[in-house]
Structures are given as structure tokens and as C-alpha cells.
Design a protein around this motif. Structure first.
Motif, mmCIF file in Angstrom:
data_model
loop_
_atom_site.group_PDB
_atom_site.id
_atom_site.type_symbol
_atom_site.label_atom_id
_atom_site.label_comp_id
_atom_site.label_asym_id
_atom_site.label_seq_id
_atom_site.Cartn_x
_atom_site.Cartn_y
_atom_site.Cartn_z
ATOM 1 N N ILE A 1 0.637 -1.180 -0.018
ATOM 2 C CA ILE A 1 -0.045 -0.122 0.056
ATOM 3 C C ILE A 1 0.826 1.249 -0.093
ATOM 4 O O ILE A 1 2.128 1.100 0.008
ATOM 5 C CB ILE A 1 -1.000 0.090 1.309
ATOM 6 C CG1 ILE A 1 -0.280 -0.231 2.359
ATOM 7 C CG2 ILE A 1 -1.853 -1.064 1.072
ATOM 8 C CD1 ILE A 1 -0.940 0.172 3.571
ATOM 9 N N ARG A 2 0.303 2.230 -0.319
ATOM 10 C CA ARG A 2 0.929 3.746 -0.223
ATOM 11 C C ARG A 2 0.638 4.190 1.207
ATOM 12 O O ARG A 2 -0.427 4.531 1.622
ATOM 13 C CB ARG A 2 0.086 4.556 -1.119
ATOM 14 C CG ARG A 2 0.738 6.037 -1.215
ATOM 15 C CD ARG A 2 0.197 6.938 -2.195
ATOM 16 N NE ARG A 2 0.820 8.351 -2.128
ATOM 17 C CZ ARG A 2 0.297 9.380 -2.741
ATOM 18 N NH1 ARG A 2 -1.111 9.269 -3.216
ATOM 19 N NH2 ARG A 2 0.976 10.468 -2.569
ATOM 20 N N VAL A 3 1.949 4.381 1.971
ATOM 21 C CA VAL A 3 1.917 4.993 3.297
ATOM 22 C C VAL A 3 3.052 6.141 3.606
ATOM 23 O O VAL A 3 2.853 6.716 4.542
ATOM 24 C CB VAL A 3 1.930 3.813 4.230
ATOM 25 C CG1 VAL A 3 1.030 2.812 4.442
ATOM 26 C CG2 VAL A 3 3.547 3.155 3.971
ATOM 27 N N ASP A 4 3.890 6.187 2.495
ATOM 28 C CA ASP A 4 4.916 7.146 2.875
ATOM 29 C C ASP A 4 4.588 8.318 1.647
ATOM 30 O O ASP A 4 4.442 8.056 0.837
ATOM 31 C CB ASP A 4 6.246 6.610 2.596
ATOM 32 C CG ASP A 4 6.605 5.184 3.263
ATOM 33 O OD1 ASP A 4 7.106 5.551 4.440
ATOM 34 O OD2 ASP A 4 6.325 3.984 2.732
ATOM 35 N N TYR A 5 4.964 9.575 2.406
ATOM 36 C CA TYR A 5 4.499 10.871 1.624
ATOM 37 C C TYR A 5 5.508 11.856 1.734
ATOM 38 O O TYR A 5 6.074 11.989 2.896
ATOM 39 C CB TYR A 5 3.133 11.202 2.160
ATOM 40 C CG TYR A 5 2.148 10.393 1.929
ATOM 41 C CD1 TYR A 5 1.194 10.371 0.719
ATOM 42 C CD2 TYR A 5 1.693 9.394 2.872
ATOM 43 C CE1 TYR A 5 0.123 9.411 0.661
ATOM 44 C CE2 TYR A 5 0.725 8.397 2.829
ATOM 45 C CZ TYR A 5 -0.248 8.705 1.476
ATOM 46 O OH TYR A 5 -1.123 7.293 1.384
ATOM 47 N N VAL A 6 5.568 12.655 0.682
ATOM 48 C CA VAL A 6 6.274 14.058 0.773
ATOM 49 C C VAL A 6 5.486 14.815 -0.035
ATOM 50 O O VAL A 6 5.192 14.793 -1.296
ATOM 51 C CB VAL A 6 7.576 13.794 -0.216
ATOM 52 C CG1 VAL A 6 8.275 14.942 -0.253
ATOM 53 C CG2 VAL A 6 8.482 12.682 0.299
ATOM 54 N N LEU A 7 4.900 15.850 0.635
ATOM 55 C CA LEU A 7 3.789 16.545 0.263
ATOM 56 C C LEU A 7 3.791 18.179 0.164
ATOM 57 O O LEU A 7 4.081 18.778 1.503
ATOM 58 C CB LEU A 7 2.240 16.230 1.063
ATOM 59 C CG LEU A 7 1.931 14.911 0.644
ATOM 60 C CD1 LEU A 7 0.820 14.784 1.739
ATOM 61 C CD2 LEU A 7 1.447 14.677 -0.421
#
Length: 419
Positions: free
Chosen positions: A365-371
Motif C-alpha cells: 500500500i501507499r503509506v510514505d508521503y512527501v507533500l
């Protein structure tokens, strides 16, 4: 989360900052390998175009016993640390958050990893120099003195302010090629969960005494101002919310995860949204309107799959001040989803955006973010997840992973020339 789906943690204590110079770079000792999935960094510090690569990496450099990480990093031959360092070198971020890096007072572990691994070329990759870093205590492993999991026994990792077997386990560190404004750093380790208006704390599960002392952050929330160029500051907003698992029908971890993510949504929102916030030095309020920021970290929440509470990560992905366009992606994640099958084939989300290779459930799944903030234009982005035919796929591998069950995520942003 991890492949073993071990719970994240948190600890308490006074925040400390460390600003330190980097060691001299050492030459690479092996012939370079040409990567096919790790583009060169957008720029180097001081270039007039001011393109900067921000990155997050849950590197799984936590250890099971206090002092073990320090021992492992004290020599340059720890295999996992070498692989982690090579991944970082191949992607060459300018500003990097490393999650699951045990906190050691005084920054000793952070310095050892930098000097013994990042500053030494790994397997032909060019060394990377981070003259600046920031570390501070974590809530993980700090005893609360209460039976927070209601098992009738006080003590152990599940009764700490954040899950952990010792204070600082599963901490974090920020590395930067640019100066860190240490006087401007804000930490929110001691912010109480009940002080967030409209919070989701399961009050029927926690006693009034526990509600009084519970902290929101399972590790900590940091606002780390990065000075890019002479007159530009980007606030690097970093954290590592608890995974929404390892609890019961009260969903205490899912609710906490939601509110840990909400903290940043309020912090970068209007002055009214953030008026309740206070930091560990008694400063109040959120980020000033118009300030540039990048929110980064393992948020333990997927927008469509997994077991997050009520679309927790959408509080950031749909935030009016957050630039969530051009999400980081990889073909390696698509390949892994197809090869592993199982629950991955039932997911609603596009597998190219996955950032973690988890066991079932929840699968990948997608759990790591750079926003970044909307004031920062995204130039490029990616997830370091090579396809199996790429020689660099040996750095990510399959379970048992040579590095981590998470993948490094990066975003290149362009800073305006003025302001």
C-alpha cells in the motif's frame, strides 16, 4: 508498519537540536553501477534555479535493544546500514527524513550513520554529504505509568506513550545539505491528545486519568525550518503516526493515526484551525499563512486501501494548501503487486503509487508521503522500487528485506526566485 507488522512507538522528553558539520568524504572503492530507476538529484545547493529534492525513507534501522544501533553503526561494515546508505546515495536527496532510526541523545547514532555510511561510497555509489542534521526525543518507549492497553498489567511497550521497548526506539532523524534554522525548530512531543478540539480519542476505553496524560504523537511532530539560499525557508514538517492496527474494536490506534495526520492539516491551515496548537516551548499556533512547507513521513495510511480510520490521509491529500499532484510512483511496485497477487489484486488504489511491501493484510500500500505546499511547484517525483530486472532491485529485494519493507520516496520542488 513493517513486514512483521510490528507496532510503532513513542517516548517523552525535552526536545534537543543538533547542528553539526559533516565529515570529509571518502572515495568510492568499487566501479559504479548505472542505475535505471534513480534519477540524479534535481540540483546541488546554491544553484540559481533552486530545485530541491525532499525525501522520506522508513529505513527500518530500529533495533530491539537500547544501544544496539549505536554499536551497529560504530563500524562501517553493518550490511543493512550499507544497503540503506546506498539507496540514499543512489537517490541523492537534498533534505531527507529517516523514520525508524532509534534516538540516541547527543546525536551519536545520526553522526555515525552519516560519517561511517553516507559519507562513504557504497558499492560504487557516490558518497553524499549532509553537513546538517536534526534529532530530538521520541515518545516511543517512554513509560506512561498506566495500563494503556487494558490488559491488567502496567508496563511494557504497549503501555508507553508510544509503542516501544525502550525510550527512543523507532525515532527519526532529518539530514540536510542546507542549513537548519535550529532556533526556529518547533517540536510537539508533549502535546496532549485531548487538547485537539473534536479529537477521536476513544474515551470509553481510556480512564479519565489516562485521558489527562495521553500524548497525541506516537513519536513526535517536528517543524524543521530549512534555509535554502539566502532568503528562502522551507518548513520540513515530519512525523511518523502510529499504524491503525494492533488494537481492538475501540480502534484506538486507527483514531490516533487519524488525529496525528490531522495535526499537520490544522497546522498548515488557517489561524483559526491551528489556534489550539502549542509546542514544547510554549509557543502557540500553527504555521504562518504563506510559509512554504513540505510534509513528510511514514503516515501509515493509504487513501483507498488498508485499515485507516475514515480516510485519514485525505486530510492532507485534499487540503487546499497541499500540492498532491504528480504523486510519486514506480514500476517496481506494479510488478510486485502482480507477482505477489493475493490481497494486492483486490486493492482499489493504483499499485504504481505503493510505497511499502507488507505481508497480508494489508499487502502493498501507499503509506510514505512527501507533500509540498502549493507555493512549491513539483518538477518530478518517484518511489525507489526497481523492477526485478534492474540490478538495483537487490537493494530493495523481497522478504526478508536487505534494507526495509518501505521504499524511499522523493519529490523535486522548485522554489520561486523571490521571497
Amino acid at each position: 508498519m513493517t513486514a512483521h507488522r510490528m507496532q510503532r512507538l513513542a517516548v517523552v522528553g525535552l526536545a534537543t537540536a543538533t547542528l553539526t558539520s559533516g565529515a570529509a568524504l571518502l572515495p568510492a572503492t568499487a566501479a559504479p553501477t548505472t542505475p535505471t530507476t534513480a534519477p540524479a538529484a534535481a540540483s546541488q545547493p546554491g544553484r540559481p534555479d533552486m530545485d530541491v529534492r525532499f525525501s522520506t525513507f522508513n529505513a527500518s534501522l530500529n533495533r530491539g535493544a537500547e544501544g544496539q544501533l549505536l554499536a551497529d553503526l560504530s563500524t562501517p561494515d553493518n550490511v543493512q546500514a550499507q544497503v540503506i546508505a546506498e539507496i540514499i546515495q543512489r537517490n541523492d536527496p537534498d533534505v531527507l527524513l529517516v523514520n525508524e532510526f532509534d534516538y540516541v541523545e547527543g546525536g551519536q547514532a545520526a553522526e555515525l550513520f552519516r560519517d561511517n555510511y553516507l559519507a562513504v561510497g557504497q558499492n560504487g555509489a557516490a558518497p553524499v554529504d549532509y553537513p546538517y542534521y536534526y534529532v530530538a526525543p521520541s515518545n516511543t518507549g517512554v513509560p506512561s505509568g498506566h495500563d494503556l492497553n487494558n490488559d491488567g498489567v502496567v508496563g511494557g511497550g504497549d503501555d508507553a506513550f508510544g509503542f516501544g521497548l525502550f525510550p527512543g526506539q523507532y525515532g527519526m532523524v532529518v539530514y540536510s545539505k542546507y542549513p537548519i534554522d535550529t532556533d526556529g525548530v518547533r517540536t510537539f512531543q508533549n502535546f496532549r491528545w485531548q487538547d485537539m478540539p473534536g479529537n477521536l480519542m476513544p474515551t470509553g476505553f481510556y480512564s479519565p486519568e489516562e485521558q489527562e496524560i495521553l500524548r497525541l504523537s506516537s513519536k513526535s511532530h517536528w517543524d524543521v525550518p530549512i534555509r535554502v539560499g539566502k532568503h528562502k525557508t522551507v518548513h520540513f514538517l515530519v512525523s511518523h503516526p502510529t499504524p491503525p492496527t494492533f488494537d481492538g474494536p475501540e480502534d484506538r490506534n486507527g483514531r490516533r493515526n487519524h488525529d496525528e495526520i490531522r495535526f499537520w492539516a490544522d497546522y498548515v491551515g488557517s489561524p483559526q484551525d491551528s489556534s489550539y496548537i502549542y509546542d514544547d516551548n510554549d509557543g502557540s499556533g500553527g504555521l504562518r499563512p504563506g510559509a512554504r512547507f513540505v510534509i513528510a513521513g511514514d503516515q501509515n495510511a493509504d487513501p483507498l486501501d488498508g485499515d485507516s480510520y475514515d480516510g485519514a490521509i485525505n486530510q492532507l491529500l485534499e487540503h487546499p494548501r497541499v500540492n498532491a499532484t504528480n504523486p510519486p510512483a514506480s514500476q517496481g511496485a506494479v510488478e510486485a503487486s502482480e507477482l505477489q497477487g493475493g490481497i494486492n489484486l483486490e486493492h482499489v488504489g493504483d499499485p504504481q503509487f505503493d510505497t511499502a511491501d507488507f505481508a497480508e493484510p494489508p499487502g502493498n500500500i501507499r503509506v510514505d508521503y512527501v507533500l509540498p505546499s502549493k507555493s512549491l511547484r513539483i518538477q518530478d517525483s518517484g518511489v525507489f522500487w526497481p523492477v526485478s530486472s534492474d540490478p538495483l532491485s537487490a537493494l530493495t529485494g523481497t522478504y526478508p528485506f536487505p534494507s526495509s519493507d518501505h521504499r524511499l520516496v522523493w519529490v523535486d520542488v522548485h522554489l520561486p526566485h523571490q521571497g
